[in-house]
Scaffold this active site. Structure first.
Site, short mmCIF file in Angstrom:
data_model
loop_
_atom_site.label_atom_id
_atom_site.label_comp_id
_atom_site.label_asym_id
_atom_site.label_seq_id
_atom_site.Cartn_x
_atom_site.Cartn_y
_atom_site.Cartn_z
N HIS A 130 -44.99 -19.49 17.43
CA HIS A 130 -45.72 -20.00 18.58
C HIS A 130 -46.92 -20.79 18.07
O HIS A 130 -47.72 -20.28 17.28
CB HIS A 130 -46.16 -18.84 19.48
CG HIS A 130 -44.99 -18.18 20.15
ND1 HIS A 130 -44.84 -16.82 20.22
CD2 HIS A 130 -43.91 -18.74 20.76
CE1 HIS A 130 -43.70 -16.56 20.87
NE2 HIS A 130 -43.12 -17.71 21.19
N GLY A 131 -46.99 -22.06 18.50
CA GLY A 131 -48.00 -22.95 17.95
C GLY A 131 -49.42 -22.43 18.09
O GLY A 131 -50.27 -22.71 17.24
N GLU A 133 -50.42 -19.42 17.83
CA GLU A 133 -50.64 -18.16 17.11
C GLU A 133 -50.67 -18.47 15.61
O GLU A 133 -49.67 -18.33 14.91
CB GLU A 133 -49.52 -17.16 17.45
CG GLU A 133 -49.54 -16.76 18.92
CD GLU A 133 -48.26 -16.03 19.38
OE1 GLU A 133 -47.47 -15.61 18.53
OE2 GLU A 133 -48.08 -15.92 20.60
N ARG A 192 -37.31 -18.31 22.36
CA ARG A 192 -36.35 -18.11 23.46
C ARG A 192 -35.18 -19.08 23.29
O ARG A 192 -34.38 -19.24 24.19
CB ARG A 192 -37.01 -18.40 24.83
CG ARG A 192 -38.29 -17.65 25.11
CD ARG A 192 -38.05 -16.15 25.32
NE ARG A 192 -39.29 -15.49 25.74
CZ ARG A 192 -40.24 -15.08 24.90
NH1 ARG A 192 -40.08 -15.25 23.58
NH2 ARG A 192 -41.33 -14.49 25.35
N HIS A 231 -46.69 -12.87 14.67
CA HIS A 231 -47.18 -13.36 15.97
C HIS A 231 -48.59 -12.83 16.19
O HIS A 231 -49.11 -12.05 15.40
CB HIS A 231 -46.27 -12.87 17.10
CG HIS A 231 -44.94 -13.55 17.13
ND1 HIS A 231 -44.62 -14.52 18.05
CD2 HIS A 231 -43.84 -13.40 16.36
CE1 HIS A 231 -43.37 -14.92 17.86
NE2 HIS A 231 -42.87 -14.27 16.82
N GLU A 313 -46.97 -8.22 15.53
CA GLU A 313 -48.13 -8.74 16.26
C GLU A 313 -49.33 -8.30 15.47
O GLU A 313 -49.65 -7.12 15.41
CB GLU A 313 -48.16 -8.14 17.67
CG GLU A 313 -46.89 -8.36 18.47
CD GLU A 313 -46.74 -9.79 18.96
OE1 GLU A 313 -47.73 -10.56 18.81
OE2 GLU A 313 -45.68 -10.14 19.48
ZN LIG Z 1 -45.78 -15.16 19.62
#
Ligand SMILES: [Zn+2]
Ligand SMILES: *[C@@H]1O[C@H](CO)[C@@H](O)[C@H](O)[C@H]1NC(C)=O
Ligand SMILES: *[C@@H]1O[C@H](CO)[C@@H](O)[C@H](O)[C@H]1NC(C)=O
Length: 498
Positions: A130-131, A133, A192, A231, A313
């Site tokens: 994710h850009g 993160e 996704r 993430h 995470e």
């Molecule tokens: Zn993420």
């Protein structure tokens, strides 16, 4: 008879968690993370593409501030080259493809034999899916530097470099990073965009994003044993499954649930304070229990490429001030190293040969776990991650050969089990008539750490058949029993998109 069956059911019930987790389905399609709503919670803001409702000037100022102290994409490339020039003998840089805007997706391999195919296992770390993160990409460069600096000085660094091919992809989404957004340049959430086990979305290869295609090709090229994706937005180690068949938020364990809980706990317990989480017991969570997602990368790795992937995470704040990066690295360093090390320091591994000494790409199965991995094509090597402190029956099979099995009591460390398979010349070669009960692994309390015991295939087939029949009976009885139980009241869980 009934009692003995019930007893067996109790013993076997853990094997069927996979099936039973899917029971009691009340279909509901409106309660899922699928439509990718962005939730705010705990006073903490999760950034999204549409998050910034402010003037362009304020927006740009905010982006500037966010970026301060973080590497730009070209800084990142330079940083990788720097590691490579300091440690040319144990590293190499290569590209796995290009982003939507044509930025190379650069990976670094760290190993004492970079680029060479041998019998060692491969592990991959992927950051910045994710850009917005970006902590992961910074930590991965810190990891590469640390290994470069500590090879032949620190024993764990040396074990990893000598024994594992570690592949690091600091940024899977450089466009999203440059644009400070979650998705890629086409606004697609890459986590996704993978094929899904339940829903045939994204099945058209041509419609898939270039970043996703690059990842799929990479996983085909390299036989990864395990991996982790970094993430941000929470502090927890997430493991499969990530989605449920009925889109409900529910614990949904994969066949290797125990193995994954071991790996996730290894990460959280090696971390400064992940395992102290009040929100997630032990600092770990099943993905579907937290919030189901579809088309994610983690489940795909396990289903299609035999790779055990965790989604980590690593910081509550998706984009913390850069001054916090050294601390976050400090908190995660041992976890990252231990996770990579686990592919050789835990589980069962070895090689499979034919009786004339040829390496065989055999299937490796564990009795009671509905999942097989393939041994390597060239060297017949296999690395089967498993929870420690358990007894396992390992079964190596290959068409044209008689299967063999080994009984292993796995301690805290790894066990090495090599197999030599005999060609299957005739199916009725020996009529040995040991009683059925003997066909399973027999463990008595005094058995030493590792018992390797080879039995003829025919007996095993009969016992497997019996085992499957028993399992089916148990399943039926469990279903019945469950129908009579009251459902546990659902605990409301908070929603998030991480
Ligand atoms: Zn993420
Ligand atoms: C872990 O430590 C960080 C920094 O000290 C803190 O912000 C965070 O709340 C802690 N998390 C847990 C679960 O203890
Ligand atoms: C084992 O897994 C496969 C999918 O990989 C599934 O089709 C099959 O039904 C499973 N078998 C059992 C006994 O759960």
């Amino acid at each position: 008879m009934i009692f003995s069956l019930l007893f067996l059911c109790l013993n076997l019930s853990s094997l069927f968690r996979f099936s039973s987790g899917r029971g009691a389905a009340i279909r509901s399609y409106n309660q899922s993370g699928y439509d990718d709503k962005i939730y705010g919670h705990s006073g903490r803001r999760l950034y999204s593409d549409n998050d910034f409702q402010m003037s362009e000037e304020d927006y740009n100022a905010r982006l500037e501030k966010l970026a301060q102290g973080y590497m730009s994409n070209s800084d990142l490339e330079k940083a990788m080259q720097e590691v490579n020039s300091r440690c040319p003998n144990i590293s190499r840089i290569y590209s796995i493809g290009k982003s939507a805007l044509g930025v190379p997706l650069l990976a670094m391999e760290i190993s004492d034999s970079p680029g060479k195919i041998d019998a060692e296992p491969s592990f991959k770390f992927v950051g910045n899916v994710h850009g917005n993160e970006p902590v992961g990409r910074e930590l991965l460069l810190l990891l590469a530097n640390w290994l470069c600096d500590n090879y032949l000085k620190d024993s764990l660094a040396t074990t990893i470099v000598d024994g594992v091919h570690l592949h690091i992809l600091p940024s899977m989404n450089p466009d999203g990073y440059a644009l400070r957004r979650r998705g890629n340049a086409n606004h697609i959430d890459l986590n996704r965009d993978f094929p899904d086990q339940f829903f045939p979305m994204n099945d058209d290869m041509d419609l898939r994003q270039p970043e996703t295609k690059a990842m799929l090709n990479w996983m085909e090229d390299i036989h990864f044993t395990a991996s982790a994706t970094l993430h941000g937005g929470a502090l927890v180690a997430n493991y499969p499954w990530d989605g449920t068949e009925d889109k409900k938020r529910d614990y949904f364990g994969c066949p290797d649930d125990k193995t994954f809980r071991f790996l996730a706990s290894l990460y959280s317990r090696s971390h400064y304070n992940m395992s102290l989480s009040k929100e997630f017991p032990d600092g770990i969570t099943n993905g579907a229990f937290w919030y189901p997602i579809y088309g994610g990368m983690q489940d795909w790795n396990y289903i299609h490429s035999g790779c055990f992937e965790l989604t980590l995470e690593i910081s509550d704040d998706k984009w913390p001030d850069a001054s916090e990066l050294p601390t976050i690295w400090d908190y995660n360093r041992m976890s990252m190293l231990n996770l990579v090390g686990s592919v050789i320091k835990t589980g069962i591994h070895g090689r499979v040969f034919s009786s004339d000494g040829k390496p065989l790409p055999a299937s490796i199965a564990i009795r009671g776990i509905n999942y097989t991995i393939a041994a390597g094509k060239k060297f017949g090597e296999y690395y089967r991650l498993l929870a420690p402190g358990e007894k396992y029956e390992v079964i190596a099979s290959m068409p044209g050969y008689r299967l063999k099995r080994a009984c292993v009591i796995l301690g805290e460390g790894a066990a090495t089990v090599d197999f030599v398979l005999d060609p299957d010349t005739s199916s009725t070669l020996n009529g040995s008539s040991r009683v059925l009960e003997d066909a399973g692994c027999y463990f008595d309390s005094k058995t030493s750490l590792q018992v390797v015991d080879f039995l003829p295939a025919t007996q095993l087939e009969i016992s497997l058949l019996l085992f499957v029949m028993l399992g089916f009976l148990c399943l039926l009885m469990q279903r019945r029993a469950r129908r009579n139980q009251k459902q546990m009241p659902a605990v409301p869980r908070r929603a998030a998109v991480i």
